[in-house]
Design an enzyme around this catalytic site. Structure first.
Site, mmCIF file in Angstrom:
data_model
loop_
_atom_site.group_PDB
_atom_site.id
_atom_site.type_symbol
_atom_site.label_atom_id
_atom_site.label_comp_id
_atom_site.label_asym_id
_atom_site.label_seq_id
_atom_site.Cartn_x
_atom_site.Cartn_y
_atom_site.Cartn_z
ATOM 1 N N THR A 192 0.828 -1.199 0.000
ATOM 2 C CA THR A 192 0.000 0.000 0.000
ATOM 3 C C THR A 192 0.867 1.254 0.000
ATOM 4 O O THR A 192 1.982 1.256 0.516
ATOM 5 C CB THR A 192 -0.918 0.064 1.235
ATOM 6 N N CYS A 193 0.328 2.315 -0.612
ATOM 7 C CA CYS A 193 0.850 3.671 -0.423
ATOM 8 C C CYS A 193 -0.374 4.581 -0.347
ATOM 9 O O CYS A 193 -1.469 4.105 -0.015
ATOM 10 C CB CYS A 193 1.829 4.070 -1.525
ATOM 11 N N GLU A 194 -0.257 5.849 -0.647
ATOM 12 C CA GLU A 194 -1.419 6.726 -0.500
ATOM 13 C C GLU A 194 -2.316 6.715 -1.734
ATOM 14 O O GLU A 194 -3.540 6.655 -1.629
ATOM 15 C CB GLU A 194 -0.971 8.149 -0.187
ATOM 16 N N MET A 240 -4.222 3.970 0.013
ATOM 17 C CA MET A 240 -4.881 4.192 1.300
ATOM 18 C C MET A 240 -5.948 5.281 1.214
ATOM 19 O O MET A 240 -6.835 5.359 2.060
ATOM 20 C CB MET A 240 -3.844 4.540 2.360
#
Length: 282
Positions: free
Chosen positions: A72-74, A101
């Site tokens: 995951t990242c943003e 996210m």
């Protein structure tokens, strides 16, 4: 390090709902954002923090290349670098949260967490580390430092007595086209063969065998840098190791690396552990 876009086809894009199911089933979550984003914006509970800037060490940190991992990242931008790297390194169940996210509607945690992976002492001394040349990673294990240093352009020799760990490291480095050479060496018997002398950088972390230190100093090229970090005697009061053979007395590391020029040093408690660390130049 050259990442091949064709490996993107092996990465499974998943919705937040499917990601939640993966998490519930026990998948490892790898969050590649910054520490500030991780705690400030919230993360999936239990997620491992490894910023994308040091993602080259990920294959050594994730223990089982056949186990599912959710990255995951943003906004699902940085995660593409991480998933491509893991797939190319041989991980077979790589998932990416397709929305990042920003689209996650499940539970979030906000507590800070130390970054996994390379020793914080490497980051503290990052401005001292050469940008080219030859490096020696001593007691390298699965290669969390070897992979990262090789990704910066250094030619890395990794030595350890664990043949299985080194075989895995060599295979992953080859798949990622990283300049890593592994050598199975018993560092505590006789005079270990560390390869050719003349290393521009020697890295030792969480390992201590006092009779080996003079050989490490001799393995440095003129102007070469030694980064050494391991446990102080006080560590035995709060955890492992407890064997005094593996614990330094206050001020001992400075004496062991003499007559190198000491550039930086630290002794004290860090993240709940008692650590001695030094950066010294030949």
């Amino acid at each position: 390090m050259q990442l091949d876009p064709s490996y993107d086809r092996q990465v499974r894009q998943v919705s937040p709902e499917d990601a939640a199911a993966l998490v519930a089933a026990g998948a490892r979550v790898l969050d590649v954002r910054t520490p500030q984003e991780y705690s400030g914006l919230g993360h999936i509970p239990g997620a491992t923090l490894l910023p994308v800037q040091i993602i080259a060490s990920a294959p050594a940190i994730l223990e089982d290349p056949t186990a599912p991992v959710l990255v995951t990242c943003e906004h699902a931008v940085r995660s593409k670098v991480a998933t491509r790297l893991l797939a190319q390194a041989g991980f077979t169940q790589v998932h990416e949260l397709a929305t990042g996210m920003a689209g996650w509607e499940g539970e979030r945690a906000y507590e800070p967490q130390p970054m996994v992976g390379p020793s914080p002492w490497l980051f503290e001394c990052g401005d001292l580390i050469p940008r080219s040349g030859r490096a020696l990673d001593v007691a390298s294990g699965r290669g969390r430092h070897a992979l990262l240093l090789a990704s910066t352009g250094l030619q890395v020799t990794a030595v350890d007595r664990d043949a299985e760990a080194l075989a895995r490291l060599q295979a992953q480095a080859d798949r990622l086209e990283l300049p890593v050479t592994t050598r199975v060496v018993d560092l505590e018997t006789g005079t270990p063969d560390l390869g050719d002398d003349g290393y521009d950088l020697v890295v030792v972390t969480r390992y201590l065998h006092r009779p080996l230190v003079p050989q490490l100093l001799l393995s440095l090229a003129p102007g070469g840098l030694l980064l050494y970090e391991t446990f102080l005697a006080q560590q035995a009061e709060v955890g492992h190791p407890k064997n005094p053979d593996f614990l330094l007395q206050p001020g001992e590391l400075r004496q062991l690396v003499a007559p190198l020029e000491i550039l930086r040093e630290f002794e004290g408690e860090f993240d709940g552990q008692w650590i001695a660390a030094i950066a010294a130049r030949r």
